[in-house]
Enzyme design. Structure first.
Site, PDB file in Angstrom:
ATOM      1  N   THR A  41     -14.100 -37.942 -15.283  1.00  0.00           N
ATOM      2  CA  THR A  41     -14.368 -39.250 -14.684  1.00  0.00           C
ATOM      3  C   THR A  41     -14.914 -39.089 -13.280  1.00  0.00           C
ATOM      4  O   THR A  41     -14.758 -38.032 -12.655  1.00  0.00           O
ATOM      5  CB  THR A  41     -13.097 -40.129 -14.683  1.00  0.00           C
ATOM      6  N   CYS A  46     -11.212 -45.746  -6.649  1.00  0.00           N
ATOM      7  CA  CYS A  46     -10.299 -45.731  -7.798  1.00  0.00           C
ATOM      8  C   CYS A  46      -9.452 -44.460  -7.785  1.00  0.00           C
ATOM      9  O   CYS A  46      -9.775 -43.487  -7.112  1.00  0.00           O
ATOM     10  CB  CYS A  46     -11.087 -45.801  -9.102  1.00  0.00           C
ATOM     11  N   HIS A  63      -7.757 -44.291 -15.244  1.00  0.00           N
ATOM     12  CA  HIS A  63      -8.708 -44.540 -14.148  1.00  0.00           C
ATOM     13  C   HIS A  63      -8.530 -46.000 -13.772  1.00  0.00           C
ATOM     14  O   HIS A  63      -8.986 -46.887 -14.480  1.00  0.00           O
ATOM     15  CB  HIS A  63     -10.131 -44.258 -14.643  1.00  0.00           C
TER      16      HIS A  63
END
Length: 200
Positions: A41, A46, A63
């Site tokens: 990712t 985040c 996430h």
């Protein structure tokens, strides 16, 4: 010697850079697997929590975009909020045979990549939330790379817990991650590397 079992995870692809099968996670995603693959990712403000049980070779990643859901009975139970993303991830691991007392965590992200957010920015709040949540649940954090101003690419090998982190150059206002983060936050409103983390 027996051949390795083929990877059957939905959405998996061959990642030539990592030389492994991989699954890409987007914001508000989470995935758990016991197969020989990496979860990948990109993170700005985040946070991704990577949890695994080394005894059974099962791991997963989430996430999330913000620490908690909206107050009141109308809370959004999606994985975009940390409080729900963590519960979804832990429960999915337990269903795959992991034991809560054996879980280990590696946490990443929380970079303050958006300019103009100086008072308790969302990246800082996300990083603080994930550490507080794991401490409250008694899940040890064995590695972390949180805060700062850089975006990160994270690759987590679910069977072994091995993690690779690439710190991306500081973003400009027109960069993809900054544009995406501004869009995520717009839709929602209507620490040094430690442990066995490898930079690559």
């Amino acid at each position: 010697m027996a051949a390795a079992a083929p990877v059957t995870e939905a959405g998996s692809y061959w990642d030539a850079e990592l030389s492994t099968h991989a699954v890409r996670l987007l914001p508000a995603d989470y995935r758990v697997s016991g197969e020989p693959l990496a979860l990948v990712t990109l993170l700005g403000s985040c946070v991704a929590a990577c949890l695994y049980d080394p005894a059974v070779g099962v791991g997963g990643m989430n996430h999330f975009l913000l620490p908690g859901g909206h107050a009141g009975s109308g809370e959004d139970p999606s994985a975009r909020y940390g409080v729900h993303a963590m519960e979804l991830l832990v429960n999915a691991l337990l269903k795959r045979g992991a034991r809560r007392q054996r879980l280990q965590a590696k946490v990443f992200g929380g970079g303050n990549v958006l300019s103009g957010f100086h008072l308790d920015p969302v990246g800082t709040r996300n990083a603080r939330f994930v550490l507080q949540y794991l401490a409250a649940e008694g899940i040890p954090v064995v590695a972390q790379d949180l805060d700062g101003i850089q975006a990160r690419k994270v690759c987590f090998f679910v069977q072994t817990g091995r993690t690779l982190v690439k710190r991306l150059p500081p973003t400009r206002g027109d960069d993809e991650i900054v544009r995406a983060e501004r869009a995520y936050l717009g839709n929602l409103s209507r620490a040094p590397v430690a442990g066995s983390v490898e930079l690559f």
